[in-house]
Write an enzyme that holds these catalytic residues in place. Structure first.
Site, PDB file in Angstrom:
ATOM      1  N   ASP A  99       0.821  -1.216   0.000  1.00 33.81           N
ATOM      2  CA  ASP A  99       0.000   0.000   0.000  1.00 33.81           C
ATOM      3  C   ASP A  99       0.852   1.262   0.000  1.00 33.81           C
ATOM      4  OD1 ASP A  99       1.043  -0.296   2.518  1.00 33.81           O
ATOM      5  OD2 ASP A  99      -0.817   0.109   3.583  1.00 33.81           O
ATOM      6  N   LYS A 116       4.761   5.700  17.182  1.00 34.30           N
ATOM      7  CA  LYS A 116       3.929   6.893  17.345  1.00 34.30           C
ATOM      8  C   LYS A 116       4.318   7.763  18.541  1.00 34.30           C
ATOM      9  CE  LYS A 116       0.022   4.775  14.996  1.00 34.30           C
ATOM     10  NZ  LYS A 116       0.391   3.385  14.837  1.00 34.30           N
ATOM     11  N   ASP A 139       2.188   6.601   1.702  1.00 31.68           N
ATOM     12  CA  ASP A 139       1.387   5.467   2.126  1.00 31.68           C
ATOM     13  C   ASP A 139      -0.059   5.853   1.772  1.00 31.68           C
ATOM     14  OD1 ASP A 139      -0.317   4.114   3.827  1.00 31.68           O
ATOM     15  OD2 ASP A 139       0.828   4.503   5.646  1.00 31.68           O
TER      16      ASP A 139
HETATM   17  P1  GTP Z   1      -5.923  -0.630   7.921  1.00 35.33           P
HETATM   18  O1  GTP Z   1      -6.965  -1.631   8.355  1.00 35.33           O
HETATM   19  O2  GTP Z   1      -6.568   0.545   7.237  1.00 35.33           O
HETATM   20  O3  GTP Z   1      -4.961  -0.241   9.005  1.00 35.33           O
HETATM   21  O4  GTP Z   1      -5.028  -1.294   6.791  1.00 35.33           O
HETATM   22  P2  GTP Z   1      -4.222  -2.675   6.696  1.00 35.33           P
HETATM   23  O5  GTP Z   1      -4.239  -3.453   7.952  1.00 35.33           O
HETATM   24  O6  GTP Z   1      -4.688  -3.348   5.457  1.00 35.33           O
HETATM   25  O7  GTP Z   1      -2.790  -2.141   6.368  1.00 35.33           O
HETATM   26  P3  GTP Z   1      -1.501  -1.880   7.252  1.00 35.33           P
HETATM   27  O8  GTP Z   1      -0.981  -0.563   6.818  1.00 35.33           O
HETATM   28  O9  GTP Z   1      -1.751  -2.075   8.670  1.00 35.33           O
HETATM   29  O10 GTP Z   1      -0.575  -3.065   6.733  1.00 35.33           O
HETATM   30  C1  GTP Z   1       0.615  -2.875   5.984  1.00 35.33           C
HETATM   31  C2  GTP Z   1       0.626  -3.871   4.821  1.00 35.33           C
HETATM   32  O11 GTP Z   1       0.553  -5.204   5.307  1.00 35.33           O
HETATM   33  C3  GTP Z   1      -0.556  -3.679   3.859  1.00 35.33           C
HETATM   34  O12 GTP Z   1      -0.065  -3.784   2.541  1.00 35.33           O
HETATM   35  C4  GTP Z   1      -1.498  -4.825   4.217  1.00 35.33           C
HETATM   36  O13 GTP Z   1      -2.243  -5.283   3.087  1.00 35.33           O
HETATM   37  C5  GTP Z   1      -0.551  -5.898   4.725  1.00 35.33           C
HETATM   38  N1  GTP Z   1      -1.177  -6.719   5.782  1.00 35.33           N
HETATM   39  C6  GTP Z   1      -1.693  -6.247   6.950  1.00 35.33           C
HETATM   40  N2  GTP Z   1      -2.196  -7.268   7.674  1.00 35.33           N
HETATM   41  C7  GTP Z   1      -1.984  -8.408   6.939  1.00 35.33           C
HETATM   42  C8  GTP Z   1      -2.296  -9.793   7.160  1.00 35.33           C
HETATM   43  O14 GTP Z   1      -2.871 -10.187   8.177  1.00 35.33           O
HETATM   44  N3  GTP Z   1      -1.907 -10.691   6.191  1.00 35.33           N
HETATM   45  C9  GTP Z   1      -1.280 -10.287   5.044  1.00 35.33           C
HETATM   46  N4  GTP Z   1      -0.974 -11.238   4.132  1.00 35.33           N
HETATM   47  N5  GTP Z   1      -0.976  -8.982   4.796  1.00 35.33           N
HETATM   48  C10 GTP Z   1      -1.321  -8.060   5.743  1.00 35.33           C
END
Ligand code: GTP
Length: 365
Positions: A112, A163, A222
């Site tokens: 992302d 943070k 991001d």
């Molecule tokens: P929010 O719910 O809006 O916080 O987004 P997110 O949890 O999808 O993204 P976050 O920025 O926390 O995660 C960073 C990256 O890791 C993103 O590209 C997510 O798609 C990926 N990611 C987060 N959790 C998982 C998971 O449980 N499994 C996998 N395969 N990827 C994950």
């Protein structure tokens, strides 16, 4: 180097981008009419990566296969989290251990982020230090929303502070969500369970002196929140403006920078731009104005509408004389009837039919 591999984390739930993320994963959100993932593939391929492993959940895998973004010559494999257990940001790395193998250091990146960085440089920085993990560090003005690195002079990361308040931030260098890991890191991640690489793995590596940082200077964004997603589109539109072929305006006005797919139908006296990004198959009636907005594909916009600073989801239908204010997010397939005003910050759920003015940003789902 034999086969340079990258693992792309793309199985999160993108809760902050709802409702647009209800029907597409973050990594497929369009950046100037091209899925973010395609920009990522392109950059990886340019830097010598040969194989990308998508760490997804089953639904994300489905959407990616369905949309089939251009692979730029990369070999693509999937590693899918178990249905009931999202594995977080660390667990998917362990799950993909066999696909990644133990031969070479590999890249891990969040699916992302839009990052204009050299993966080659990051890998060579990693190979010089003998670190087990090298994290790309990006300088930001306000580090307080991120994990902030405390670095020693030789670029060892002593620790991350999540943070921090501005007076407690040890630097303005944040974890950019891109890493090079040596295969030994697999030993630090427990199998078959959710693991946060930031909170559980990196602190251990830092304690052992095996975590290094590498500063990156290019563009880094991001797309995690609606405002950031719109901003990313605007920045890339500015950067790409000279490469975009513009539809020739006949009876309407284009204010650059603007991106419009060739098949758009735009009514007379409409003003499109500045910073309007229209996906494929868009219809706009006459006398409408659209600026600072991303319009997803297959949207119909009636005549005399004013859309400023909004995100309009795929297949939405906007009636005539509709005003959509800044920060509004209209879910896919929603319908907004004629003569309505949606004031600033209104969110409309996918497929919802709106028949009255919405002057209060909350409670429209
Ligand atoms: P929010 O719910 O809006 O916080 O987004 P997110 O949890 O999808 O993204 P976050 O920025 O926390 O995660 C960073 C990256 O890791 C993103 O590209 C997510 O798609 C990926 N990611 C987060 N959790 C998982 C998971 O449980 N499994 C996998 N395969 N990827 C994950």
């Amino acid at each position: 180097m034999t086969c340079l591999k990258a693992l792309i984390l793309a199985g999160g739930f993108a809760t902050r981008l709802r409702p647009l993320s209800c029907s597409r994963p973050k990594t497929l959100f369009p950046i100037v009419n091209k899925p973010l993932l395609e920009w990522i593939f392109q950059r990886l391929a340019n830097d010598g990566v040969t194989e990308a492993i998508m760490a997804t959940n089953a639904l994300t895998q489905f959407y990616i296969k369905q949309q089939a973004p251009s692979k730029h010559g990369l070999k693509i494999k999937f590693s899918v989290d178990p249905a009931k257990t999202p594995l977080g940001t660390g667990g998917p790395i362990k799950k993909a251990e066999k696909l990644i193998g133990h031969d070479e250091p590999f890249i891990v990146l969040n699916g992302d982020i839009f990052a204009d960085l050299s993966y080659r440089e990051l890998i060579s920085a990693h190979n010089k230090t003998g670190a087990l993990a090298t994290i790309a560090l990006c300088k930001v003005e306000d580090p307080c929303r991120y994990g902030v690195a405390e670095l020693s002079e030789d670029n060892h990361i002593k620790r991350f502070i999540e943070k921090p308040t501005i007076d407690k931030a040890p630097s303005n260098l944040i974890n950019a969500g891109v890493y090079v890991l040596s295969p030994k890191v697999f030993d630090y991640i427990p199998a078959k369970k959710p693991v946060s690489i930031e909170r559980e793995v990196f602190p251990r590596l830092a304690e052992e002196g095996k975590l290094f940082g590498h500063r990156i200077n290019g563009l880094w964004i991001d797309i995690g929140k609606p405002g950031e997603f719109l901003q990313t589109n605007k920045i890339i539109l500015d950067a790409e403006a000279k490469n975009l072929k513009l539809k020739r305006a006949k009876n309407f006005e284009l204010k650059t920078p603007v991106a419009i797919e060739k098949d758009a139908m735009i009514g007379e006296n409409s003003v499109i731009g500045p910073y309007a990004i229209l996906g494929k198959n868009i219809t706009v009636g006459k006398n409408s104005q659209i600026s600072n907005s991303v319009i997803f594909p297959y949207v119909e916009i009636g005549e005399a509408c004013q859309i400023e600073g909004a995100l309009i989801g795929e297949g939405a239908k906007i009636g005539k004389h509709v005003k959509i204010g800044s920060g509004c997010i209209i879910g896919d397939l929603a319908k907004i009837k004629d003569n309505l005003t949606l004031s600033e910050g209104v969110t409309v759920c996918p497929a919802k039919e709106v028949t009255e003015n919405i002057l209060n940003p909350k409670g429209n789902c």
